[in-house]
Each structure stands twice: as C-alpha cells, then as structure tokens.
Design a protein around this motif. Structure first.
Motif, PDB file in Angstrom:
ATOM      1  N   GLY A   1      14.871 -52.465 -11.576  1.00 46.21           N
ATOM      2  CA  GLY A   1      15.739 -52.696 -12.715  1.00 46.21           C
ATOM      3  C   GLY A   1      16.837 -53.695 -12.447  1.00 46.21           C
ATOM      4  N   GLU A   2      17.856 -53.646 -13.287  1.00 48.97           N
ATOM      5  CA  GLU A   2      18.919 -54.641 -13.258  1.00 48.97           C
ATOM      6  C   GLU A   2      20.156 -54.189 -12.498  1.00 48.97           C
ATOM      7  OE1 GLU A   2      18.469 -57.791 -14.528  1.00 48.97           O
ATOM      8  OE2 GLU A   2      16.423 -56.988 -14.616  1.00 48.97           O
ATOM      9  N   GLU A   3      20.099 -53.021 -11.891  1.00 44.07           N
ATOM     10  CA  GLU A   3      21.231 -52.520 -11.114  1.00 44.07           C
ATOM     11  C   GLU A   3      20.763 -52.078  -9.731  1.00 44.07           C
ATOM     12  OE1 GLU A   3      24.283 -50.066 -13.273  1.00 44.07           O
ATOM     13  OE2 GLU A   3      22.657 -49.933 -14.739  1.00 44.07           O
ATOM     14  N   LEU A   4      21.689 -52.100  -8.808  1.00 45.14           N
ATOM     15  CA  LEU A   4      21.413 -51.632  -7.447  1.00 45.14           C
ATOM     16  C   LEU A   4      20.968 -50.176  -7.471  1.00 45.14           C
ATOM     17  CD1 LEU A   4      21.905 -52.392  -4.311  1.00 45.14           C
ATOM     18  CD2 LEU A   4      23.954 -50.976  -4.591  1.00 45.14           C
ATOM     19  N   SER A   5      19.969 -49.839  -6.660  1.00 50.85           N
ATOM     20  CA  SER A   5      19.513 -48.453  -6.542  1.00 50.85           C
ATOM     21  C   SER A   5      19.183 -48.152  -5.081  1.00 50.85           C
ATOM     22  CB  SER A   5      18.272 -48.219  -7.414  1.00 50.85           C
ATOM     23  OG  SER A   5      17.135 -48.842  -6.819  1.00 50.85           O
ATOM     24  N   GLY A   6      18.766 -46.916  -4.844  1.00 50.20           N
ATOM     25  CA  GLY A   6      18.364 -46.537  -3.493  1.00 50.20           C
ATOM     26  C   GLY A   6      17.200 -47.348  -2.967  1.00 50.20           C
ATOM     27  N   ALA A   7      16.383 -47.888  -3.868  1.00 54.77           N
ATOM     28  CA  ALA A   7      15.265 -48.735  -3.434  1.00 54.77           C
ATOM     29  C   ALA A   7      15.769 -49.982  -2.718  1.00 54.77           C
ATOM     30  CB  ALA A   7      14.410 -49.124  -4.639  1.00 54.77           C
ATOM     31  N   ASP A   8      16.865 -50.545  -3.214  1.00 52.74           N
ATOM     32  CA  ASP A   8      17.446 -51.733  -2.574  1.00 52.74           C
ATOM     33  C   ASP A   8      18.059 -51.385  -1.229  1.00 52.74           C
ATOM     34  OD1 ASP A   8      17.117 -53.639  -4.912  1.00 52.74           O
ATOM     35  OD2 ASP A   8      18.307 -52.055  -5.843  1.00 52.74           O
ATOM     36  N   ILE A   9      18.667 -50.210  -1.154  1.00 57.87           N
ATOM     37  CA  ILE A   9      19.207 -49.743   0.126  1.00 57.87           C
ATOM     38  C   ILE A   9      18.083 -49.674   1.157  1.00 57.87           C
ATOM     39  CG2 ILE A   9      20.411 -47.871   1.317  1.00 57.87           C
ATOM     40  CD1 ILE A   9      22.199 -49.040  -0.823  1.00 57.87           C
ATOM     41  N   GLN A  10      16.959 -49.094   0.760  1.00 56.16           N
ATOM     42  CA  GLN A  10      15.835 -48.905   1.670  1.00 56.16           C
ATOM     43  C   GLN A  10      15.185 -50.238   2.052  1.00 56.16           C
ATOM     44  OE1 GLN A  10      15.020 -46.511   3.461  1.00 56.16           O
ATOM     45  NE2 GLN A  10      12.912 -45.802   3.276  1.00 56.16           N
ATOM     46  N   MET A  11      15.073 -51.144   1.106  1.00 59.11           N
ATOM     47  CA  MET A  11      14.422 -52.425   1.368  1.00 59.11           C
ATOM     48  C   MET A  11      15.310 -53.388   2.159  1.00 59.11           C
ATOM     49  SD  MET A  11      11.260 -52.713   0.304  1.00 59.11           S
ATOM     50  CE  MET A  11      11.047 -54.495   0.140  1.00 59.11           C
ATOM     51  N   SER A  12      16.578 -53.117   2.233  1.00 60.52           N
ATOM     52  CA  SER A  12      17.506 -54.071   2.848  1.00 60.52           C
ATOM     53  C   SER A  12      17.219 -54.299   4.326  1.00 60.52           C
ATOM     54  CB  SER A  12      18.956 -53.605   2.670  1.00 60.52           C
ATOM     55  OG  SER A  12      19.198 -52.386   3.377  1.00 60.52           O
ATOM     56  N   PHE A  13      16.919 -53.241   5.073  1.00 57.32           N
ATOM     57  CA  PHE A  13      16.792 -53.370   6.530  1.00 57.32           C
ATOM     58  C   PHE A  13      15.669 -54.317   6.954  1.00 57.32           C
ATOM     59  CE2 PHE A  13      15.116 -52.017  10.646  1.00 57.32           C
ATOM     60  CZ  PHE A  13      16.253 -52.084  11.439  1.00 57.32           C
TER      61      PHE A  13
END
Length: 226
Positions: free
Chosen positions: A171-183
């Motif tokens: 979606g258009e906002e930060l979520s836990g998925a982005d946290i997980q994909m960041s590393f």
C-alpha cells in the motif's frame, strides 16, 4: 517492559526500527558477535534455546524470529494514528494480502540465496593456498552461474517491478512488510548489487531518512549492512 536482545550487525536492527515507529518504551540489551567466528555469543541461549537474534521478551512472553516479532508487536501495541504513519492493513483486503506475502517473502525467498552468495564469497576470499583458491573460485563461479545468480537476479527484478508501482511494499503507507524487507535490501545496496535497480535503492534511501530509523541507529550502535 519490552526488552530487545540486540546482536550487533544483525536482523534485530529492523526490530529496533519498528519499536521506534510504534513509539514504544523498551530496553535494549546488547550482545556482540564473536570476533573470530562472527557468531552470536552463547549468552543468547539463556533467552532462547537457538541463541539467535532478534529476540524480545515482554514480561513472561518470549518471541523469536523477525517476522513473528513484527506480527506480535504490531498485533499487541499498534494504535491508529501511530506517530510515523505506520499502518496495520485491514484483514481481508488486497493490501493485507500484500503485507502477509512480503512479510514472509523476505526470509522465505529472498534471504536464502543472498546468504548462500555471502557464504560463497567468503569461501572465495579465504581459500588458500593458491591452487586451492583456483579450484574454489571455479566451484563458486559454477554455483553462482547455474543456480544462485539467476535466482537472485529474478528476485531483484521482481522487487524492482513491484516498487515501480507501489510507494511501499503493502500500500501507500509504511507497514511491517517494509520493516521485514529492509534488512536484505539494505545489504544488497551496501554490497553494490542494486545499481540497475533504482526503485530498490530509493526504497532503502527512504527508509534511512525516517526519524524513527535514525533513532534506532543511535540506540543499536554501529550497523554494518554488509
């Protein structure tokens, strides 16, 4: 009080970031990798039998594994209007399906070949004497060309395409998925593997610019993405 058992240069950095995005009170207990083996210290096994970070304790609750920790923290402590605009997608929506997919994709699909490449690169770098190094390089080249290289390239193409049409992973906002994909994506950028992937590079830059991410770096100490 939430306690994050934080190992330097590890996946637990993204949990620090999440704690900051959720604006939670927490304590950090720092652990240092062994200078020779680069493994976590045995003291972490006192918290969880596998002795790997990240681990959180929340009262008498212990949670390990990044994805499980992200789901626990957001499921337990998320509040609408959380400072930093972190979102918790509504179940049954396409955004939530994307959220679940990328939350599991990071460790289930993306990380294994990246870790394999890291191990093979170390084999190449540490092979001795000279004639062994020649053999090691040939084996590594064959493994990368026939297997890991194409898988990594396909994964990166897929991620780049997704970010072409989406501001964040779900979606258009930060979520836990982005946290997980960041590393894994931070590591890929740091190793110079994303020069032809501008959307991935932009994603990592956007993550690094967030105040909560900067606060997490201050709490966690030096972070070597490579």
């Amino acid at each position: 009080m939430i306690i994050l058992h934080h190992l330097n240069n590890s996946r637990s950095q993204r949990i620090l970031w999440l704690l900051e995005e959720l604006n939670l009170e927490y304590e950090v207990k720092l652990y240092q990798r062994d200078s020779v083996t680069n493994l976590a210290p045995n003291t972490l096994t006192l918290i969880h039998p596998l002795g790997k970070s990240p681990i959180i304790t929340d009262g008498d609750i212990t949670v390990a594994e990044s994805g499980a920790i992200i789901e626990y923290l957001i499921g337990t402590y998320y509040k609408k209007g959380t400072e930093g605009q972190l979102t918790d997608p509504k179940r049954g929506t396409e955004v939530h399906r994307q959220y679940t997919y990328w939350l599991h994709f990071a460790e289930g699909t993306l990380m294994p070949p990246l870790v394999a490449k890291l191990v093979l690169d170390r084999v190449r770098a540490n092979a001795k004497p000279f004639f062994i190094k020649i053999i090691a390089n040939k084996i590594v080249d064959q493994l990368m060309a026939a297997y890991y290289g194409p898988i990594i390239a396909k994964n990166m193409d897929y991620i780049e395409s997704h970010l072409t049409h989406n501001a964040w992973f779900a979606g258009e906002e930060l979520s836990g998925a982005d946290i997980q994909m960041s590393f894994p994506l931070e590591a890929a950028v740091a190793r110079g593997n994303t020069k032809s992937f501008p959307n991935i590079t932009q994603f990592v830059e956007k993550v690094h610019a967030r105040p909560a991410y900067q606060a997490a770096l201050e709490k966690g100490g030096k972070y070597d993405y490579v």
